[in-house]
Design a protein around this motif. Structure first.
Motif, PDB file in Angstrom:
ATOM      1  N   UNK A   1       0.915  -1.108  -0.070  1.00 17.78           N
ATOM      2  CA  UNK A   1      -0.100   0.001  -0.037  1.00 17.78           C
ATOM      3  C   UNK A   1       0.910   1.154   0.029  1.00 17.78           C
ATOM      4  N   UNK A   2       0.555   2.143  -0.977  1.00 16.26           N
ATOM      5  CA  UNK A   2       1.322   3.487  -1.140  1.00 16.26           C
ATOM      6  C   UNK A   2       0.425   4.573  -0.699  1.00 16.26           C
ATOM      7  N   UNK A   3       0.665   5.538   0.015  1.00 18.68           N
ATOM      8  CA  UNK A   3      -0.151   6.819   0.188  1.00 18.68           C
ATOM      9  C   UNK A   3       0.437   8.065  -0.477  1.00 18.68           C
ATOM     10  N   UNK A   4       0.024   8.528  -1.156  1.00 25.51           N
ATOM     11  CA  UNK A   4       0.311   9.630  -2.107  1.00 25.51           C
ATOM     12  C   UNK A   4       1.605   9.263  -2.659  1.00 25.51           C
ATOM     13  N   UNK A   5       1.835   7.859  -3.127  1.00 24.36           N
ATOM     14  CA  UNK A   5       3.112   7.666  -3.924  1.00 24.36           C
ATOM     15  C   UNK A   5       4.387   7.006  -3.004  1.00 24.36           C
ATOM     16  N   UNK A   6       4.026   7.161  -1.519  1.00 26.12           N
ATOM     17  CA  UNK A   6       5.085   6.965  -0.793  1.00 26.12           C
ATOM     18  C   UNK A   6       4.623   5.463  -0.095  1.00 26.12           C
TER      19      UNK A   6
ATOM     20  N   UNK B   1      -3.333   3.589  -2.404  1.00 26.31           N
ATOM     21  CA  UNK B   1      -3.371   2.613  -3.366  1.00 26.31           C
ATOM     22  C   UNK B   1      -2.883   1.482  -3.247  1.00 26.31           C
ATOM     23  N   UNK B   2      -3.185   0.217  -4.045  1.00 31.74           N
ATOM     24  CA  UNK B   2      -2.511  -0.948  -3.915  1.00 31.74           C
ATOM     25  C   UNK B   2      -1.516  -0.687  -5.127  1.00 31.74           C
ATOM     26  N   UNK B   3       0.008  -0.667  -4.574  1.00 34.21           N
ATOM     27  CA  UNK B   3       0.798  -0.533  -5.736  1.00 34.21           C
ATOM     28  C   UNK B   3       1.175  -1.897  -6.057  1.00 34.21           C
TER      29      UNK B   3
END
Length: 306
Positions: free
Chosen positions: A30-35, A53-55
């Motif tokens: 899981x990434x939050x704002x791309x991190x 989002x599920x990266x």
């Protein structure tokens, strides 16, 4: 009422996008704002729509990668090896496995090529077949050292196929066939030699027994002749006359046995009617001559001593 419909749809979208499912033996990143934010294991999970989002997802099952390498042996034979690498992602190192390597298959393949092309050229073709487990262990040791830092655990490496050049395989088959024919010829020669030796032993034993039988037969004949001479001596016939009589008697016995035999091609010479008397006279004369010679030798010896 129609004004609230878009808000309802947006609410449903947000609600459904807030939940996601992770399958068994799978890890979700899981990434939050791309991190990077977190790693989720199997089950139902919730995330913030749009923000999270599920990266990606990584399988935690054991996977297999088959690598085919062509290389040359110490005796200049080109050979293809198939190396099967069984590996899995370490549960505690999912972050490393996802972020440190883009193409783990390519990385594993490169290490397998490097190890195999370093080990096989040190061996002859026959040794490659015999020591394939050593090659597999060398590959595993190299991969473990390299891939553990990237979150991958090498479970097992196997050299599942060794395929030399077709012409080399044909030559190897010819050599193998020739060796087997040579071994078969050696076994056949040993068998024939044993038969010859045993046959010679049997013939030697047969000859020995035959000679023993003849010796026993002659011994019995001599004993019979001795007894016959003793009987004739008791009735006043001396030894010379007795011997002559026995010979003549055996002569006529032999003629009688020949006459009784059928399909006999044996001819006994002399075979005239007076042959018996002539033989008797000759024997008596020979005995008398031998006695005279014996007496003369005794007299000569006695005169020499005097």
């Amino acid at each position: 009422m129609l004004i609230f419909i878009p808000f309802i749809l947006i609410g449903l979208f947000v609600l459904f996008s807030s939940f996601f499912v992770v399958k068994q033996q799978t890890a979700a990143i899981i990434e939050r704002f791309g991190k990077f934010h977190s790693i989720r294991q199997s089950g139902l999970h919730m995330k913030i729509p749009v923000v999270d989002r599920v990266a990606g997802r990584l399988s935690l099952k054991i996977q297999q990668l088959d690598v085919i390498i062509e290389t040359k042996t110490l005796d200049d034979v080109f050979v293809k090896l198939k190396v099967s690498v069984q590996y899995k992602v370490v549960t505690e190192k999912v972050y490393d496995a996802f972020y440190k390597l883009d193409y783990p298959h390519d990385q594993i393949t490169s290490y397998v090529f490097d190890v195999v092309r370093a080990e096989v050229p040190k061996m002859k073709l026959d040794d490659v077949f015999v020591k394939k487990d050593d090659i597999a262990l060398a590959v595993k040791a190299e991969l473990n050292d390299a891939m553990m830092d990237y979150g991958f655990d090498i479970i097992r490496t196997l050299v599942t196929d060794i395929d030399p050049d077709p012409q080399v395989k044909i030559a190897m088959n010819r050599i193998n066939a020739a060796d087997r024919e040579k071994t078969a010829a050696q076994y056949e020669g040993d068998a024939q030699r044993i038969l010859i030796v045993e046959k010679a032993k049997a013939e030697a034993e047969s000859k020995r027994l035959q000679g023993q039988g003849i010796a026993d037969q002659r011994r019995e004949i001599a004993r019979g002749l001795e007894e016959s001479v003793e009987v004739l001596n008791r009735v006043g016939i001396n030894s010379q006359e007795a011997s002559a009589l026995i010979v003549v008697t055996q002569h006529y016995d032999t003629l009688q046995s020949l006459g009784e035999a059928t399909n006999s091609n044996l001819i006994l010479l002399p075979n005239a009617p007076q042959a018996g008397s002539n033989m008797l006279n000759d024997m008596v004369a020979s005995f008398a001559a031998s006695n005279q010679i014996g007496e003369a030798m005794k007299d000569a010896k006695k005169n020499k001593e005097d």
